[in-house]
Scaffold this active site. Structure first.
Site, PDB file in Angstrom:
ATOM      1  N   THR A  56     -20.176  22.138 -28.164  1.00 34.19           N
ATOM      2  CA  THR A  56     -19.690  22.262 -29.342  1.00 34.19           C
ATOM      3  C   THR A  56     -20.421  21.394 -30.341  1.00 34.19           C
ATOM      4  OG1 THR A  56     -17.634  21.980 -28.257  1.00 34.19           O
ATOM      5  CG2 THR A  56     -17.622  21.032 -30.469  1.00 34.19           C
ATOM      6  N   HIS A  63     -10.367  24.810 -21.482  1.00 28.57           N
ATOM      7  CA  HIS A  63     -10.922  23.860 -20.292  1.00 28.57           C
ATOM      8  C   HIS A  63      -9.525  23.722 -19.249  1.00 28.57           C
ATOM      9  CE1 HIS A  63     -14.823  22.604 -21.676  1.00 28.57           C
ATOM     10  NE2 HIS A  63     -14.491  22.390 -23.040  1.00 28.57           N
ATOM     11  N   ASP A  84     -17.814  28.163 -31.707  1.00 27.31           N
ATOM     12  CA  ASP A  84     -19.054  27.502 -31.469  1.00 27.31           C
ATOM     13  C   ASP A  84     -19.688  28.024 -30.331  1.00 27.31           C
ATOM     14  OD1 ASP A  84     -16.914  26.471 -30.436  1.00 27.31           O
ATOM     15  OD2 ASP A  84     -17.621  24.478 -30.331  1.00 27.31           O
ATOM     16  N   HIS A  94     -18.006  25.747 -20.315  1.00 22.80           N
ATOM     17  CA  HIS A  94     -19.122  26.304 -21.367  1.00 22.80           C
ATOM     18  C   HIS A  94     -20.259  25.221 -21.446  1.00 22.80           C
ATOM     19  CE1 HIS A  94     -18.230  23.485 -24.486  1.00 22.80           C
ATOM     20  NE2 HIS A  94     -16.849  23.596 -24.236  1.00 22.80           N
ATOM     21  N   ASP A  98     -12.587  26.217 -32.197  1.00 24.24           N
ATOM     22  CA  ASP A  98     -13.522  25.804 -31.170  1.00 24.24           C
ATOM     23  C   ASP A  98     -13.147  26.496 -29.739  1.00 24.24           C
ATOM     24  OD1 ASP A  98     -14.774  24.165 -29.036  1.00 24.24           O
ATOM     25  OD2 ASP A  98     -14.631  22.524 -30.344  1.00 24.24           O
ATOM     26  N   ASP A 140     -10.418  25.909 -27.315  1.00 23.91           N
ATOM     27  CA  ASP A 140     -11.171  25.041 -26.449  1.00 23.91           C
ATOM     28  C   ASP A 140     -10.455  24.247 -25.331  1.00 23.91           C
ATOM     29  OD1 ASP A 140     -14.210  24.101 -25.866  1.00 23.91           O
ATOM     30  OD2 ASP A 140     -12.955  22.485 -26.033  1.00 23.91           O
TER      31      ASP A 140
HETATM   32 ZN   LIG Z   1     -16.625  23.634 -28.719  1.00 28.41          ZN
END
Ligand SMILES: [Zn+2]
Length: 477
Positions: free
Chosen positions: A72, A195, A238, A339, A36, A191
């Site tokens: 996602t 973040h 993704d 994102h 991810d 991911d």
């Molecule tokens: Zn994601």
């Protein structure tokens, strides 16, 4: 007389050609892995030896355009359906469906309502309907009952299950008595850390290094189970990630009265549902509110995003510029990386690499769309594709020459890009299949001509004589 050797060689050629166009069962195993939030250029920014090992021994696509919104759940459902968000219906991580009068919210994990998922049919179900077995290890939606089916094997979502345990399950399923031919494996990073730290942080180095080690572990386990050379491994993600800043925040409270709307999805694409009779007030208050915010009425969302024709897309869609966050006010949770932005932005793009018997070696391709993965999966699994927005032709060159270039499913359908009416399709033609059939036919014809000419010329009446024989009864009549 040279006819016999000719006959044998032509017969062999015809046989070889016909077998070349049926898939070998070993080529029908696929393991799809998603890390991810793995942005495309992490491969170049940080040492990633295992990713580069796969690239050298397999294929790599430099630019993968994913779908809007670059979140996602929408993108993971696209990977397994080949559909844009407006067509598969998972339009955001947080949704409200006014027809069902139901909400879907990732944070509350109330994502198990089948109704949200049944606008499409994921590949694992299509694979099972074709008589095969599928297994999903934490893949988003992979533990949801969709069209009355679960995957043959699956792990119920639990983020505390280690990567190693997920890999162990995948290997177990591929080698069980009723083995899967399709496995889907999901991992939450980079991911989560992207973040938290922001993608520009030097601390992302160790995060990516850890992912690379995880890929190394997966390769090692596949080799140990003697699966490495027979499974087609596809590694993707993704979406990417972009750097944000507390200096770049758009506060909705400055422009809107909270009593006038419900905020369904927040940032960087705010999905706004105005209260009854408040649409114009909300839209006009926000339309020119901030130079880094573009506000659309649902029906005015740009065509290229394929993000308007679904009841779950809210009446007002406000899209932040790259690196900007939308909050109601500054006390809301803030992320250093985010994102969800325009899918034309390079920083939103994911990775794509693959290795296995069906793929070329050391081959780099410039660009593809994430919707193209689905027809590629259908090809590898030898199953008939459902209507989709991708193109098999666009990714066919990733496959090695020994791999059959087409199978009957290519007679099926591709959704017309941007079609107003889901269900209107364009035919995806299969030139290699056509060429193969033509070549096979020519060989058979040549074989018979030589057979007739060399072996039994005396028994074949001259064409003129045949015509004369046919003409005679007419003359007599
Ligand atoms: Zn994601």
């Amino acid at each position: 007389m040279t006819s016999k050797p000719h006959m044998v060689s032509f017969a062999l050629a015809a046989l070889t050609l016909s077998t070349a166009f049926s898939l070998h069962p070993d080529q029908q195993k696929v393991l799809l892995v998603s890390f991810d939030g793995f942005r495309w250029d992490y491969l170049y920014k940080f040492p990633t030896p295992h990713f580069h090992y796969v690239m050298r021994n397999g294929v790599h696509v430099k630019q993968v355009t994913n779908i809007f919104i670059t979140k996602t759940y929408p993108n993971h459902y696209t990977l397994v359906t080949g559909l844009f968000a407006e067509n598969h219906g998972i339009v955001a991580n947080d949704m409200f469906d006014p027809i069902l009068n139901k909400s879907f919210a990732l944070d509350h994990m109330n994502i198990y309502d089948s109704d949200f998922w049944e606008g499409a049919t994921p590949i694992w179900i299509t694979n099972q309907r074709a008589g095969h077995a599928s297994g999903t290890a934490m893949w988003p939606g992979g533990d949801v009952k969709i069209h009355k089916s679960f995957p043959t094997y699956y792990l119920a979502y639990n983020e505390s299950v280690s990567f190693e345990d997920r890999v162990a399950k995948i290997i177990e399923w591929f080698t069980s008595k009723d083995p899967i031919n399709l496995g889907l494996l999901y991992w939450e990073d980079p991911d989560d850390m992207g973040h938290h730290l922001g993608p520009d942080s030097p601390l992302m180095g160790p995060v990516i290094s850890d992912i690379d080690k995880k890929l190394g572990y997966l390769i090692q386990m596949l080799k140990k189970a003697k699966l490495w050379t027979v499974v087609n491994l596809i590694i993707t993600s993704d979406h990417g990630m972009t750097q944000c800043s507390e200096e770049r925040v758009i506060e909705l409270d400055k422009y809107l009265n909270r009593d006038h709307y419900t905020l369904i999805d927040q940032s960087p694409v705010a999905a706004i549902l105005p209260r009854e009779g408040k649409f114009n007030e909300v839209y006009e208050a926000l339309a020119d509110a901030h130079p880094n915010l573009t506000v659309y009425k649902q029906e005015e969302v740009p065509e290229r995003w394929h993000y308007k024709r679904n009841d779950r897309i809210q009446p007002v869609i406000a899209v932040a510029d790259e690196g900007w966050n939308i909050l109601q006010n500054k006390s809301d949770d803030f992320l250093l990386g985010n994102h969800g932005y325009d899918n034309a932005l390079a920083e939103m793009h994911p990775i794509f690499l693959a290795h296995g018997p069906a793929f070329r070696k050391n081959f780099t391709k410039e660009a593809m769309n994430s919707t193209d993965l689905y027809p590629l999966l259908c090809h590898l699994l030898n199953v008939t594709a459902m209507p989709h927005n991708g193109s098999f032709r666009n990714v066919q060159d990733l496959l090695n020459s020994a791999t059959p270039k087409a199978i009957p499913y290519t007679q099926s359908t591709t959704l017309l890009l941007g079609s107003d009416i889901p269900g209107v399709y364009e035919q995806e033609e299969s030139y290699p299949y056509f060429i193969g059939v033509s070549l096979g036919s020519i060989i058979v014809i040549v074989f018979f001509v030589i057979f007739i000419k060399h072996l039994i010329p005396s028994q074949v009446p001259a064409l003129q004589d045949m015509q004369a024989e046919i003409a005679q009864p007419l003359l007599q009549a």
